[in-house]
Write an enzyme that holds these catalytic residues in place. Structure first.
Site, mmCIF file in Angstrom:
data_model
loop_
_atom_site.group_PDB
_atom_site.id
_atom_site.type_symbol
_atom_site.label_atom_id
_atom_site.label_comp_id
_atom_site.label_asym_id
_atom_site.label_seq_id
_atom_site.Cartn_x
_atom_site.Cartn_y
_atom_site.Cartn_z
ATOM 1 N N GLY A 1 0.986 -1.189 -0.040
ATOM 2 C CA GLY A 1 0.062 -0.048 -0.012
ATOM 3 C C GLY A 1 0.777 1.168 0.015
ATOM 4 O O GLY A 1 1.870 1.402 -0.930
ATOM 5 N N GLU A 2 0.562 2.142 0.836
ATOM 6 C CA GLU A 2 1.418 3.287 1.019
ATOM 7 C C GLU A 2 2.052 3.579 2.338
ATOM 8 O O GLU A 2 1.371 3.491 3.450
ATOM 9 C CB GLU A 2 0.663 4.697 0.540
ATOM 10 C CG GLU A 2 1.553 5.895 0.546
ATOM 11 C CD GLU A 2 2.548 5.694 -0.481
ATOM 12 O OE1 GLU A 2 2.900 5.213 -1.479
ATOM 13 O OE2 GLU A 2 3.779 6.125 0.178
ATOM 14 N N SER A 3 3.344 3.261 2.610
ATOM 15 C CA SER A 3 3.963 3.089 3.860
ATOM 16 C C SER A 3 3.777 4.218 4.797
ATOM 17 O O SER A 3 3.441 4.299 5.990
ATOM 18 C CB SER A 3 5.424 2.733 3.830
ATOM 19 O OG SER A 3 6.121 3.764 3.074
ATOM 20 N N CYS B 1 6.096 -5.265 0.380
ATOM 21 C CA CYS B 1 6.098 -4.096 -0.229
ATOM 22 C C CYS B 1 6.119 -2.909 1.004
ATOM 23 O O CYS B 1 7.205 -2.678 1.585
ATOM 24 C CB CYS B 1 5.158 -3.816 -1.395
ATOM 25 S SG CYS B 1 5.478 -2.558 -2.413
ATOM 26 N N ARG C 1 13.133 3.150 -1.086
ATOM 27 C CA ARG C 1 12.002 3.121 -1.519
ATOM 28 C C ARG C 1 11.565 3.517 -2.989
ATOM 29 O O ARG C 1 12.402 4.257 -3.499
ATOM 30 C CB ARG C 1 11.231 4.076 -0.663
ATOM 31 C CG ARG C 1 10.317 4.085 0.622
ATOM 32 C CD ARG C 1 9.783 4.976 1.129
ATOM 33 N NE ARG C 1 8.419 5.172 0.539
ATOM 34 C CZ ARG C 1 7.698 6.248 0.898
ATOM 35 N NH1 ARG C 1 8.204 7.350 1.402
ATOM 36 N NH2 ARG C 1 6.576 6.315 0.355
ATOM 37 N N ILE D 1 4.951 -3.215 -7.408
ATOM 38 C CA ILE D 1 4.187 -1.994 -7.744
ATOM 39 C C ILE D 1 4.863 -1.170 -6.994
ATOM 40 O O ILE D 1 4.812 -1.036 -5.865
ATOM 41 C CB ILE D 1 2.643 -2.230 -7.372
ATOM 42 C CG1 ILE D 1 2.198 -3.717 -8.074
ATOM 43 C CG2 ILE D 1 1.963 -1.021 -7.431
ATOM 44 C CD1 ILE D 1 0.745 -3.973 -7.729
ATOM 45 N N ARG D 2 5.407 -0.262 -7.650
ATOM 46 C CA ARG D 2 6.054 1.079 -6.981
ATOM 47 C C ARG D 2 6.929 0.518 -6.018
ATOM 48 O O ARG D 2 7.056 0.817 -4.906
ATOM 49 C CB ARG D 2 5.229 2.249 -6.632
ATOM 50 C CG ARG D 2 4.599 2.796 -8.077
ATOM 51 C CD ARG D 2 3.766 3.751 -7.353
ATOM 52 N NE ARG D 2 4.709 5.169 -6.808
ATOM 53 C CZ ARG D 2 4.417 5.552 -5.645
ATOM 54 N NH1 ARG D 2 3.203 5.094 -4.884
ATOM 55 N NH2 ARG D 2 5.176 6.359 -5.143
ATOM 56 N N HIS E 1 4.388 -8.638 -4.609
ATOM 57 C CA HIS E 1 3.309 -9.005 -3.921
ATOM 58 C C HIS E 1 2.829 -10.245 -4.395
ATOM 59 O O HIS E 1 2.069 -10.600 -5.297
ATOM 60 C CB HIS E 1 2.265 -8.024 -4.626
ATOM 61 C CG HIS E 1 2.301 -6.550 -4.302
ATOM 62 N ND1 HIS E 1 1.548 -6.011 -3.170
ATOM 63 C CD2 HIS E 1 3.272 -5.548 -4.749
ATOM 64 C CE1 HIS E 1 1.887 -4.803 -2.886
ATOM 65 N NE2 HIS E 1 2.821 -4.427 -3.845
ATOM 66 N N GLU F 1 0.507 -11.888 -2.983
ATOM 67 C CA GLU F 1 -0.966 -12.047 -2.719
ATOM 68 C C GLU F 1 -1.543 -11.450 -4.260
ATOM 69 O O GLU F 1 -2.762 -11.785 -4.267
ATOM 70 C CB GLU F 1 -1.306 -11.354 -1.566
ATOM 71 C CG GLU F 1 -1.657 -9.651 -1.858
ATOM 72 C CD GLU F 1 0.032 -8.874 -1.885
ATOM 73 O OE1 GLU F 1 0.940 -9.638 -1.982
ATOM 74 O OE2 GLU F 1 -0.078 -7.701 -1.962
HETATM 75 N N1 GLN Z 1 5.839 2.737 -2.720
HETATM 76 C C1 GLN Z 1 5.015 2.460 -1.660
HETATM 77 C C2 GLN Z 1 5.614 3.013 -0.310
HETATM 78 O O1 GLN Z 1 6.615 3.634 -0.414
HETATM 79 C C3 GLN Z 1 5.011 0.941 -1.349
HETATM 80 C C4 GLN Z 1 4.236 0.301 -2.895
HETATM 81 C C5 GLN Z 1 3.606 -1.039 -2.489
HETATM 82 O O2 GLN Z 1 3.308 -1.360 -1.358
HETATM 83 N N2 GLN Z 1 2.864 -1.542 -3.622
HETATM 84 O O3 GLN Z 1 5.002 2.737 0.540
#
Ligand code: GLN
EC number: 4.3.3.6
Length: 190
Positions: free
Chosen positions: A47-49, A79, A106, A134-135, A170, A172
């Site tokens: 997700g977004e840390s 991630c 990151r 993903i990113r 990921h 999952e």
């Molecule tokens: N770029 C996100 C972060 O810095 C991590 C991306 C992800 O969890 N798919 O939190």
């Protein structure tokens, strides 16, 4: 066996579905009282840390989770989850759970390679594992107690420190249950 899945933000549902397919009961952790029941392990999803970190603090979950992991609660971070568990993040000295002795970059693949899919070997799993990024972050360096499990293009993308497992990808979001099974085997070796 019951596994908690941190369900504040990000891809938590998919983790719960993978674990349920493996016959494991899951519980969504949305607030402190969810975390106060007994559980055999915890998943911290992608997700977004930065958002997850803020919510962990706001909900009073930050210290309890850190203490539980430091006292032996098995944890699997993917991630953003990997970022939260890292002791160091390059260029960002914000306080994190920091339970794994590793340094992470990151958004490490740049904009164009932000998301990609590949297959690669991972120690402890036969054949190749499908890996969706993903990113994603990657792990730049690990301390002595950390075992590197997978590297893609010279970057560490999966690692383990005792009862703690992290992947930059990921699992999952694929149909392959084996990385989740690997985590369950850390909890209950078979
Ligand atoms: N770029 C996100 C972060 O810095 C991590 C991306 C992800 O969890 N798919 O939190």
């Amino acid at each position: 066996m019951k596994i908690g899945v941190l369900a504040l933000q990000g891809a938590f549902l998919e983790h719960a579905q993978m674990l349920e397919r493996l016959g494991v009961e899951t519980v969504e952790i949305r607030q402190l009282k969810d975390f106060q029941q007994s559980m055999s392990g915890l998943v911290i999803p992608g997700g977004e840390s930065t958002v997850q970190l803020k919510l962990l603090h706001d909900l009073g979950l930050f210290q309890p989770i850190r203490e539980a992991v430091n006292h032996g609660l098995p944890v699997f971070g993917t991630c953003a989850g990997l970022i939260l568990l890292a002791r160091h993040v390059v260029g960002d000295e914000v306080e994190r759970l920091a339970t794994i002795d590793m340094t992470v970059c990151r958004n490490a693949y740049g904009r164009q390679l932000g998301s990609f899919h590949t297959q690669h070997v991972m120690a402890g799993i036969p054949g190749e594992v499908p890996m969706t990024f993903i990113r994603a972050p990657y792990i730049q360096a690990v301390g002595d107690g950390v075992e590197v499990l997978a590297e893609v293009d010279g970057h560490i993308v999966a690692a383990r420190q005792g009862h703690q497992l992290v992947t930059a990808f990921h699992p999952e979001l694929t149909a392959d249950l084996r990385v989740h099974q690997y985590f369950l085997n850390l909890i209950e070796p078979r």
